[in-house]
Design a protein around this motif. Structure first.
Motif, PDB file in Angstrom:
ATOM      1  N   ALA A  31       3.771  -7.104  -1.558  1.00  0.00           N
ATOM      2  CA  ALA A  31       2.944  -7.467  -0.531  1.00  0.00           C
ATOM      3  C   ALA A  31       3.692  -7.254   0.764  1.00  0.00           C
ATOM      4  CB  ALA A  31       2.784  -9.171  -0.730  1.00  0.00           C
ATOM      5  N   ILE A  32       5.030  -7.370   0.913  1.00  0.00           N
ATOM      6  CA  ILE A  32       5.799  -6.891   1.825  1.00  0.00           C
ATOM      7  C   ILE A  32       6.341  -5.467   1.815  1.00  0.00           C
ATOM      8  CG2 ILE A  32       7.963  -7.317   3.293  1.00  0.00           C
ATOM      9  CD1 ILE A  32       7.932 -10.283   2.505  1.00  0.00           C
ATOM     10  N   PRO A  33       5.446  -4.589   2.244  1.00  0.00           N
ATOM     11  CA  PRO A  33       5.682  -3.263   1.936  1.00  0.00           C
ATOM     12  C   PRO A  33       6.983  -2.480   2.363  1.00  0.00           C
ATOM     13  CG  PRO A  33       4.299  -3.470   3.880  1.00  0.00           C
ATOM     14  CD  PRO A  33       4.556  -4.699   3.470  1.00  0.00           C
ATOM     15  N   ASP A  34       7.189  -1.354   1.796  1.00  0.00           N
ATOM     16  CA  ASP A  34       8.437  -0.641   2.327  1.00  0.00           C
ATOM     17  C   ASP A  34       7.950   0.240   3.316  1.00  0.00           C
ATOM     18  OD1 ASP A  34      10.083  -1.769   0.471  1.00  0.00           O
ATOM     19  OD2 ASP A  34       9.632  -0.268  -1.283  1.00  0.00           O
ATOM     20  N   ASP A  35       6.620   0.831   3.296  1.00  0.00           N
ATOM     21  CA  ASP A  35       5.947   1.717   4.259  1.00  0.00           C
ATOM     22  C   ASP A  35       5.630   0.867   5.468  1.00  0.00           C
ATOM     23  OD1 ASP A  35       4.658   3.539   5.763  1.00  0.00           O
ATOM     24  OD2 ASP A  35       3.550   4.365   4.050  1.00  0.00           O
ATOM     25  N   GLU A  36       6.114   1.149   6.554  1.00  0.00           N
ATOM     26  CA  GLU A  36       6.141   0.367   7.748  1.00  0.00           C
ATOM     27  C   GLU A  36       4.458   0.548   8.293  1.00  0.00           C
ATOM     28  OE1 GLU A  36       7.695  -1.958   9.530  1.00  0.00           O
ATOM     29  OE2 GLU A  36       6.334  -1.972  11.271  1.00  0.00           O
ATOM     30  N   ARG A  37       4.077   1.776   7.910  1.00  0.00           N
ATOM     31  CA  ARG A  37       2.652   2.018   8.364  1.00  0.00           C
ATOM     32  C   ARG A  37       1.556   1.174   8.061  1.00  0.00           C
ATOM     33  NH1 ARG A  37       1.985   8.115   6.425  1.00  0.00           N
ATOM     34  NH2 ARG A  37       2.721   6.835   4.569  1.00  0.00           N
ATOM     35  N   VAL A  38       1.886   0.301   6.866  1.00  0.00           N
ATOM     36  CA  VAL A  38       1.152  -0.643   6.270  1.00  0.00           C
ATOM     37  C   VAL A  38       0.883  -1.755   7.107  1.00  0.00           C
ATOM     38  CG1 VAL A  38       0.354  -1.919   4.228  1.00  0.00           C
ATOM     39  CG2 VAL A  38       1.514   0.178   3.827  1.00  0.00           C
ATOM     40  N   TRP A  39       1.660  -2.065   7.891  1.00  0.00           N
ATOM     41  CA  TRP A  39       1.624  -3.224   8.847  1.00  0.00           C
ATOM     42  C   TRP A  39       0.638  -2.709  10.055  1.00  0.00           C
ATOM     43  CZ3 TRP A  39       3.222  -7.966   7.911  1.00  0.00           C
ATOM     44  CH2 TRP A  39       4.283  -8.202   7.086  1.00  0.00           C
ATOM     45  N   ALA A 158      -8.864   1.747  12.104  1.00  0.00           N
ATOM     46  CA  ALA A 158      -8.289   2.602  13.223  1.00  0.00           C
ATOM     47  C   ALA A 158      -6.939   2.957  13.118  1.00  0.00           C
ATOM     48  CB  ALA A 158      -8.683   1.954  14.489  1.00  0.00           C
ATOM     49  N   HIS A 159      -6.246   1.895  12.511  1.00  0.00           N
ATOM     50  CA  HIS A 159      -4.661   2.011  12.621  1.00  0.00           C
ATOM     51  C   HIS A 159      -4.320   2.969  11.335  1.00  0.00           C
ATOM     52  CE1 HIS A 159      -0.383   1.382  12.187  1.00  0.00           C
ATOM     53  NE2 HIS A 159      -0.526   0.931  11.011  1.00  0.00           N
ATOM     54  N   TYR A 160      -4.973   2.897  10.278  1.00  0.00           N
ATOM     55  CA  TYR A 160      -4.548   3.644   8.997  1.00  0.00           C
ATOM     56  C   TYR A 160      -5.068   5.123   9.360  1.00  0.00           C
ATOM     57  CZ  TYR A 160      -3.386  -0.683   6.575  1.00  0.00           C
ATOM     58  OH  TYR A 160      -2.754  -1.702   6.288  1.00  0.00           O
ATOM     59  N   GLU A 161      -6.000   5.222  10.053  1.00  0.00           N
ATOM     60  CA  GLU A 161      -6.408   6.539  10.369  1.00  0.00           C
ATOM     61  C   GLU A 161      -5.285   7.434  11.503  1.00  0.00           C
ATOM     62  OE1 GLU A 161      -9.049   8.400   9.290  1.00  0.00           O
ATOM     63  OE2 GLU A 161      -8.881  10.025  10.858  1.00  0.00           O
ATOM     64  N   LYS A 162      -5.008   6.480  12.365  1.00  0.00           N
ATOM     65  CA  LYS A 162      -3.922   6.917  13.443  1.00  0.00           C
ATOM     66  C   LYS A 162      -2.448   7.263  12.572  1.00  0.00           C
ATOM     67  CE  LYS A 162      -1.864   5.016  17.522  1.00  0.00           C
ATOM     68  NZ  LYS A 162      -1.613   3.617  18.071  1.00  0.00           N
ATOM     69  N   VAL A 163      -2.186   6.582  11.571  1.00  0.00           N
ATOM     70  CA  VAL A 163      -0.703   6.619  11.165  1.00  0.00           C
ATOM     71  C   VAL A 163      -0.628   7.669   9.952  1.00  0.00           C
ATOM     72  CG1 VAL A 163       0.027   4.485  11.895  1.00  0.00           C
ATOM     73  CG2 VAL A 163      -0.993   4.587   9.611  1.00  0.00           C
ATOM     74  N   GLY A 164      -2.073   8.198   9.756  1.00  0.00           N
ATOM     75  CA  GLY A 164      -2.025   9.239   8.803  1.00  0.00           C
ATOM     76  C   GLY A 164      -2.390   8.724   7.266  1.00  0.00           C
ATOM     77  N   TYR A 169      -8.013   3.835   3.392  1.00  0.00           N
ATOM     78  CA  TYR A 169      -6.791   3.219   2.886  1.00  0.00           C
ATOM     79  C   TYR A 169      -7.101   1.739   2.990  1.00  0.00           C
ATOM     80  CZ  TYR A 169      -1.861   1.730   2.172  1.00  0.00           C
ATOM     81  OH  TYR A 169      -0.573   1.338   1.480  1.00  0.00           O
ATOM     82  N   VAL A 170      -7.994   1.386   3.957  1.00  0.00           N
ATOM     83  CA  VAL A 170      -8.223  -0.053   3.837  1.00  0.00           C
ATOM     84  C   VAL A 170      -9.133  -0.636   2.915  1.00  0.00           C
ATOM     85  CG1 VAL A 170     -10.112   0.029   5.384  1.00  0.00           C
ATOM     86  CG2 VAL A 170      -8.804  -1.972   5.502  1.00  0.00           C
ATOM     87  N   ASP A 171      -9.943   0.534   2.188  1.00  0.00           N
ATOM     88  CA  ASP A 171     -10.965   0.133   1.280  1.00  0.00           C
ATOM     89  C   ASP A 171     -10.419  -0.745   0.101  1.00  0.00           C
ATOM     90  OD1 ASP A 171     -12.315   1.502   2.857  1.00  0.00           O
ATOM     91  OD2 ASP A 171     -12.801   3.072   1.837  1.00  0.00           O
ATOM     92  N   GLN A 172      -9.043  -0.109  -0.191  1.00  0.00           N
ATOM     93  CA  GLN A 172      -8.562  -1.220  -1.484  1.00  0.00           C
ATOM     94  C   GLN A 172      -8.475  -2.538  -1.446  1.00  0.00           C
ATOM     95  OE1 GLN A 172      -4.122  -0.175  -1.802  1.00  0.00           O
ATOM     96  NE2 GLN A 172      -4.734   0.933   0.098  1.00  0.00           N
ATOM     97  N   PHE A 173      -8.449  -3.215  -0.119  1.00  0.00           N
ATOM     98  CA  PHE A 173      -8.122  -4.459   0.212  1.00  0.00           C
ATOM     99  C   PHE A 173      -9.539  -5.407   0.476  1.00  0.00           C
ATOM    100  CE2 PHE A 173      -4.680  -2.104   2.315  1.00  0.00           C
ATOM    101  CZ  PHE A 173      -3.755  -2.571   1.393  1.00  0.00           C
ATOM    102  N   VAL A 174     -10.707  -4.466   0.513  1.00  0.00           N
ATOM    103  CA  VAL A 174     -11.859  -4.992   0.717  1.00  0.00           C
ATOM    104  C   VAL A 174     -12.600  -5.619  -0.478  1.00  0.00           C
ATOM    105  CG1 VAL A 174     -14.353  -4.647   1.932  1.00  0.00           C
ATOM    106  CG2 VAL A 174     -12.089  -3.650   2.920  1.00  0.00           C
ATOM    107  N   ARG A 175     -13.337  -6.612  -0.384  1.00  0.00           N
ATOM    108  CA  ARG A 175     -14.058  -7.047  -1.385  1.00  0.00           C
ATOM    109  C   ARG A 175     -15.522  -7.838  -0.981  1.00  0.00           C
ATOM    110  NH1 ARG A 175     -11.128  -4.473  -3.606  1.00  0.00           N
ATOM    111  NH2 ARG A 175      -9.939  -4.572  -5.452  1.00  0.00           N
TER     112      ARG A 175
END
Ligand code: FE
Length: 175
Positions: A31-39, A158-164, A169-175
C-alpha cells in the motif's frame, strides 16, 4: 428429516461461482509503494495514493502523505470519514485530541475542521476512507472548492499519464 451435513471439512473452499455481477477484488501488496510515481501530488509536499476509487458508491480510500508541517486544509464532511494513522501524527484546530501513529479516527458527518501537521513531524501518512465529497471552506463555512471520487480519478489519470505509467494505470483502483 435432518439436512444432510455437507460442511464436514473447514478447508473446503466455497464451491459455487461468485455472483455474475460482482466486481473484482483489489489486492495491493504494498500500500505504501516503492515507486514514487504512484503518489499523486495534490499540493506542494502533499500527495495521495489511491487504493479504491469507488465511483459506484461515491467514496474513495487512499493514503494521504504530507511532508510539511502547518495547516493542510480546512474542510467540511457531509458524510463520514474513517482514518488510520500509519506514520507521523496530526490534529485538528477544532479538537484537542491528536491522531497518533497507529490510531484510528472517525470523522462524523457535519464536521468542519482544519488539519494541522505539527512542526516536529517530517512525514505523516494516513489511510482515509472519504465518503461523498470533501468541501474546502473558509472559516465561516463558505465552500471554496471540493473533491469527490471523480476529481480524484481525474487527478490520478492526468498524473499517471504525465509520469509515464499511462492514464489507464488508475483503472485498477476504480470500482
Ligand atoms: Fe477531515
Amino acid at each position: 428429516m435432518p439436512l444432510e451435513d455437507t460442511d464436514t471439512d473447514a478447508r473446503t473452499p466455497y464451491q459455487l461461482p461468485f455472483p455474475q455481477d460482482a466486481l473484482q477484488e483489489i489486492v495491493i501488496p504494498k500500500a505504501i509503494p516503492d515507486d514514487e510515481r504512484v503518489w499523486v501530488p495534490q499540493a506542494e509536499n502533499v500527495a495521495f495514493r489511491p487504493l479504491c476509487l469507488n465511483r459506484s458508491q461515491g467514496y474513495w480510500m487512499n493514503l494521504l502523505r504530507v511532508r510539511k508541517s502547518g495547516v493542510l486544509s480546512r474542510h467540511r464532511h457531509p458524510q463520514a470519514v474513517h482514518g488510520l494513522v500509519l506514520r507521523g501524527r496530526w490534529h485538528y484546530l477544532e479538537h484537542d485530541w491528536v491522531a497518533e501513529e497507529g490510531g484510528y479516527v472517525f470523522e462524523a458527518p457535519g464536521e468542519t475542521h482544519t488539519l494541522v501537521v505539527p512542526d516536529d513531524v517530517d512525514e505523516m501518512i494516513t489511510m482515509f476512507q472519504v465518503n461523498g465529497v470533501m468541501l474546502y471552506v473558509d472559516p465561516y463555512g463558505k465552500t471554496m472548492s471540493y473533491e469527490d471520487v471523480f476529481t480524484k480519478i481525474d487527478m490520478c489519470r492526468a498524473h499517471y499519464e504525465k509520469v509515464g505509467l499511462g492514464a489507464d494505470y488508475v483503472d485498477q483502483f476504480v470500482r
